[in-house]
Each structure stands twice: as C-alpha cells, then as structure tokens.
Design a protein around this motif. Structure first.
Motif, PDB file in Angstrom:
ATOM      1  N   LEU A  92       5.270   1.882  -5.810  1.00 59.55           N
ATOM      2  CA  LEU A  92       4.666   1.567  -4.510  1.00 59.55           C
ATOM      3  C   LEU A  92       3.232   1.083  -4.735  1.00 59.55           C
ATOM      4  O   LEU A  92       2.268   1.650  -4.189  1.00 59.55           O
ATOM      5  CB  LEU A  92       4.671   2.820  -3.610  1.00 59.55           C
ATOM      6  CG  LEU A  92       6.060   3.286  -3.124  1.00 59.55           C
ATOM      7  CD1 LEU A  92       6.005   4.701  -2.550  1.00 59.55           C
ATOM      8  CD2 LEU A  92       6.634   2.329  -2.079  1.00 59.55           C
ATOM      9  N   THR A  93       3.080   0.024  -5.535  1.00 59.72           N
ATOM     10  CA  THR A  93       1.725  -0.428  -5.881  1.00 59.72           C
ATOM     11  C   THR A  93       0.946  -0.894  -4.645  1.00 59.72           C
ATOM     12  O   THR A  93      -0.269  -0.799  -4.602  1.00 59.72           O
ATOM     13  CB  THR A  93       1.757  -1.574  -6.917  1.00 59.72           C
ATOM     14  OG1 THR A  93       2.485  -2.677  -6.361  1.00 59.72           O
ATOM     15  CG2 THR A  93       2.423  -1.148  -8.217  1.00 59.72           C
ATOM     16  N   GLY A  94       1.674  -1.367  -3.622  1.00 57.22           N
ATOM     17  CA  GLY A  94       1.002  -1.860  -2.421  1.00 57.22           C
ATOM     18  C   GLY A  94       0.487  -0.758  -1.500  1.00 57.22           C
ATOM     19  O   GLY A  94      -0.258  -1.041  -0.565  1.00 57.22           O
ATOM     20  N   TRP A  95       0.873   0.478  -1.775  1.00 58.25           N
ATOM     21  CA  TRP A  95       0.343   1.575  -0.957  1.00 58.25           C
ATOM     22  C   TRP A  95      -1.113   1.864  -1.311  1.00 58.25           C
ATOM     23  O   TRP A  95      -1.840   2.447  -0.514  1.00 58.25           O
ATOM     24  CB  TRP A  95       1.195   2.838  -1.142  1.00 58.25           C
ATOM     25  CG  TRP A  95       2.456   2.838  -0.335  1.00 58.25           C
ATOM     26  CD1 TRP A  95       3.188   1.742   0.043  1.00 58.25           C
ATOM     27  CD2 TRP A  95       3.124   3.989   0.200  1.00 58.25           C
ATOM     28  NE1 TRP A  95       4.276   2.151   0.764  1.00 58.25           N
ATOM     29  CE2 TRP A  95       4.271   3.520   0.879  1.00 58.25           C
ATOM     30  CE3 TRP A  95       2.884   5.362   0.160  1.00 58.25           C
ATOM     31  CZ2 TRP A  95       5.156   4.380   1.525  1.00 58.25           C
ATOM     32  CZ3 TRP A  95       3.769   6.221   0.789  1.00 58.25           C
ATOM     33  CH2 TRP A  95       4.892   5.729   1.474  1.00 58.25           C
ATOM     34  N   LYS A  96      -1.515   1.509  -2.527  1.00 55.27           N
ATOM     35  CA  LYS A  96      -2.906   1.674  -2.948  1.00 55.27           C
ATOM     36  C   LYS A  96      -3.398   3.115  -2.738  1.00 55.27           C
ATOM     37  O   LYS A  96      -4.404   3.364  -2.063  1.00 55.27           O
ATOM     38  CB  LYS A  96      -3.814   0.692  -2.190  1.00 55.27           C
ATOM     39  CG  LYS A  96      -3.490  -0.782  -2.420  1.00 55.27           C
ATOM     40  CD  LYS A  96      -3.745  -1.268  -3.816  1.00 55.27           C
ATOM     41  CE  LYS A  96      -5.212  -1.332  -4.163  1.00 55.27           C
ATOM     42  NZ  LYS A  96      -5.404  -1.790  -5.573  1.00 55.27           N
ATOM     43  N   VAL A  97      -2.660   4.062  -3.309  1.00 53.97           N
ATOM     44  CA  VAL A  97      -3.108   5.456  -3.283  1.00 53.97           C
ATOM     45  C   VAL A  97      -3.458   5.850  -4.722  1.00 53.97           C
ATOM     46  O   VAL A  97      -2.583   5.858  -5.587  1.00 53.97           O
ATOM     47  CB  VAL A  97      -2.019   6.401  -2.725  1.00 53.97           C
ATOM     48  CG1 VAL A  97      -2.496   7.857  -2.775  1.00 53.97           C
ATOM     49  CG2 VAL A  97      -1.648   6.020  -1.290  1.00 53.97           C
TER      50      VAL A  97
END
Ligand code: GLN
Length: 401
Positions: free
Chosen positions: A239-244
């Motif tokens: 989930l790289t686009g979640w940016k957590v």
C-alpha cells in the motif's frame, strides 16, 4: 516595487526531477511494462483496505495527534517488541509520518545543521542527498561495488570525521538487494560509536528477504541511543500510496524529528493511520506468505532477465534486481533505459540517479553501469516484460571504454 522570480533554490538545483517521476512518465507515454518505480501493481490485503474504509466512515476525518494516532504509535512499538528488539515507548520514541520519505526529511531537517556531514552509501535512495541538502548539510559517500556489493567498512572509517553527524544505512538495500550481515552492521556500529555520530537506518523492506532475517542496527550494544530506525506500511502491506511511515528513536533524537515533522505535514492521513494500526497486528503467517510470494516473483524476474541476455545480481532482500547493461552497446545507463522504455517497451530505473555527482557535476563510469528492475509485480506483468525483452539483443559492437 518589483519582485524577482528566481525559480528553484540553489540547494535543490543539482537534483533535477526525480528519476521515478521521469521513468513513470516515459512508461505511460510509450505504453511500456513498468518495472521502474517500486510500487506493487496489485492491491494490499482486503482486510486492511476494509479497515481504511471503515475508518473513513467512523469519524476519523480530522487532523490527528501530530506525533501519530495513539493506537498506531502503540502498534508500531508492539511490533518492534514482538520481533524481540527492545521495549519502545510508543509516545516518547515513535513518530508517525507521511510515508518513510517524510520520516527521512524530518530526520535530516530536524537533526542536521549547516556544516554537518552525513555519510551515504552509494547507490542510495535518491531522497537522502536531497534531504541532506534541504537541511544545509554536506554529503560524503562510500560505495557498494559489484559483484558482491560488500559494505566498505574501511572506506566508511575514512569518510567519518569530526563533522560527521550521521551515517545512513539501508538494509534490505534499495537498489542492490543486499541484506547487511551481522559483521557488517557491527562494523558500522563500531565506527558510529567511535565517532559519536548517529545512524539513520532505513528498514522499509524489513519484511521482504530471502535468506536470514535482517537485523536492526539499533539492537547492537551502544546503538539504541544513537539510532533512528525508519520504516513504513507501504512495502509490507503493498500500500505504497497510503504513505504511512514512522521513526523509532530515543527521546532526544525524536525531539528533532518532531520539531521538523510538525511543520512539514503536521500529521499523516488520520483514517489510514487507524487502519494501519490494525494491519500491524497481522499474524506471522501474513509476513511468511508475503515472503513466499516475493520469493516466486524474484525467481521469475531473474529467469526473465537471464533469458533476455542480462546477468542480474541475486537480491537477498527488497523487491529490486540490478543488472549491468554493458553487453547491449549503449553509452550509459540513461541511454539504455531510454532505449528499453521507448523501443523494447519495458521501463527500468537507470541507477546513476543513486550516485553522487563529482565536483564537475558528472558521475564516473561505475555510476552509470547498472539498471534496476522492480519485481513487486504480478506474474503476468513479469511475463509480459519477458516477452518484450526478447527484442533486446546484445550488441556486436559494445562501446569502447
Ligand atoms: N522507493 C521507491 C523506489 O525506489 C520510489 C519512491 C518514490 O517514487 N519516491 O522505487
């Protein structure tokens, strides 16, 4: 009154546009199979995505606590403890950021002063030197060299001096796929202790490895008090686009990170932090199957690259494979990557972006030798790249040195 528009600040001019943005754009333009930027082309676990949707509907729509949602700070600390590292205080030692890239920026901006030196290991993730520059620090480099990419401890000992504020390590390593051995980590730790400097340890690929589980340098004697460990949700949960992302560091260093973080983003996305807290309690079997899948993707990627006449180095961790482009007759890695994306239809990253330029702004031949293929991709994507890579023919006339 007149104003003058100066454009990009001098300290950021040398960096140009990120190689990931350039290659992703070319991949889209040419309809290429994208093995460039390291993002999975499959979605993260459904239960984590469901938790994200639930959080959006459950009143997590406003700013959260700047240092991180309490349940996520606790989950990060609990996972660290569960892996047998050491007890971490979730509120005093964990800071949640907008992806690990923000954690890198907050670490540099919050802890490095003008005149300080930061030692980077080439080839490096390209945001490290840019963040050192934003902090006003100076980069020194040591280099991992093909074919084994062994850690150059003697060079590191020479590169470290009285102005060294930090050494940045990354294991599993982007882009070589190296997992540093206990002896290499102990060597770095010895040098850092002797110099009295910090170590920034980027561990975002910590769950993607194919041999021994990577160690955290913070667990070595005398290292906890000087180490900032950075990691994130993106690679482990696709989930790289979640940016957590987050940092784990002793309170004195955490204070610097937070001093910058509060003014960079203030906080990460609240509902995604809520869902990330649940994701981090995934059972060991989740991580084992992630690794089993990556082991298969790595096997497939290496097979496809070898069938195309490339000679990739086998990664020990991460989701990248490096290969020299020398047999194909191009002047450098950028020319080869451009040929690959526009004529062959496969996007890969030219690794020169991961080396520091010399004083004249150019890089040496070794910095231009490698291209990186990301295998965080579905088997059908890797197979499609394989089909196209058949068009790649070794040159009868390799360039003269
Ligand atoms: N870490 C990713 C990679 O190395 C890129 C992240 C980004 O685009 N900044 O491919």
């Amino acid at each position: 009154m007149t104003t003058t528009v100066h454009g990009i600040a001098h300290r950021l001019r040398p960096f140009g546009e990120s190689v990931f943005a350039v290659i992703s754009r070319l991949a889209a333009e040419h309809g290429a199979v994208n093995l460039g930027q390291g993002f999975p082309d499959f979605d993260g676990p459904p239960e984590v995505r469901e938790a994200g949707k639930r959080a959006i509907d459950a009143g997590f729509g406003q700013y959260g606590r700047s240092i991180g949602l309490p349940e996520l700070n606790r989950a990060v600390a609990a996972r660290w403890n569960a892996l047998g590292k050491f007890e971490v205080d979730p509120d005093a030692e964990v800071t949640v950021t907008h992806g690990c890239t923000e954690a890198i920026a907050a670490t540099m901006i919050g802890l490095v002063d003008p005149g300080d030196e930061v030692v980077l290991v080439e080839p490096f993730y390209d945001s490290y030197p840019a963040c050192v520059a934003m902090a006003g620090g100076t980069v020194r480099t040591v280099r991992l060299r093909a074919p084994d990419f062994a850690f150059p401890l003697e060079d590191l000992a020479r590169a470290v001096g009285p102005r060294t504020k930090a050494i940045v390590v990354n294991s599993p390593h982007n882009p070589t796929g190296r997992v540093l051995t206990p002896a290499e980590l102990e060597g770095v730790a010895r040098i850092a202790r002797a110099a009295g400097c910090m170590v920034v340890s980027d561990e975002v690929y910590d769950e993607i490895w194919f041999g021994e589980r990577p160690r955290s340098i913070a667990t070595l004697p005398g290292m906890r008090e000087r180490t900032i460990t950075l990691s994130s949700l993106g690679k482990t949960f696709s989930l790289t686009g979640w940016k957590v992302g987050w940092s784990i560091a002793p309170p004195a260093l955490t204070a610097g990170i937070r001093a910058a973080h509060q003014f960079l983003t203030f906080c990460g996305a609240t509902p995604l932090q809520r869902a990330a807290a649940d994701a981090l309690s995934a059972p060991a079997s989740y991580h084992e199957s992630l690794r089993a899948e990556y082991r298969e993707r790595r096997r497939h990627m290496l097979e496809v690259l070898r069938a195309a006449g490339l000679s990739p180095y086998e990664p020990e961790g991460s989701y990248f494979a490096l290969a020299p482009h020398a047999p194909f007759g191009h002047t450098d890695d950028v020319a080869f990557a451009r040929h690959l994306v526009s004529k062959v239809g496969v996007a890969a990253i030219p690794c020169s972006a991961f080396y520091a330029p010399g004083a004249d702004g150019t890089r040496d031949a070794e910095s231009h030798a490698l291209v990186r293929f990301a295998f965080c991709k579905r088997h059908e994507t890797i197979a499609a790249a394989g089909e196209r890579l058949r068009a790649l023919t070794p040159s009868a006339h390799p360039p003269q040195p």
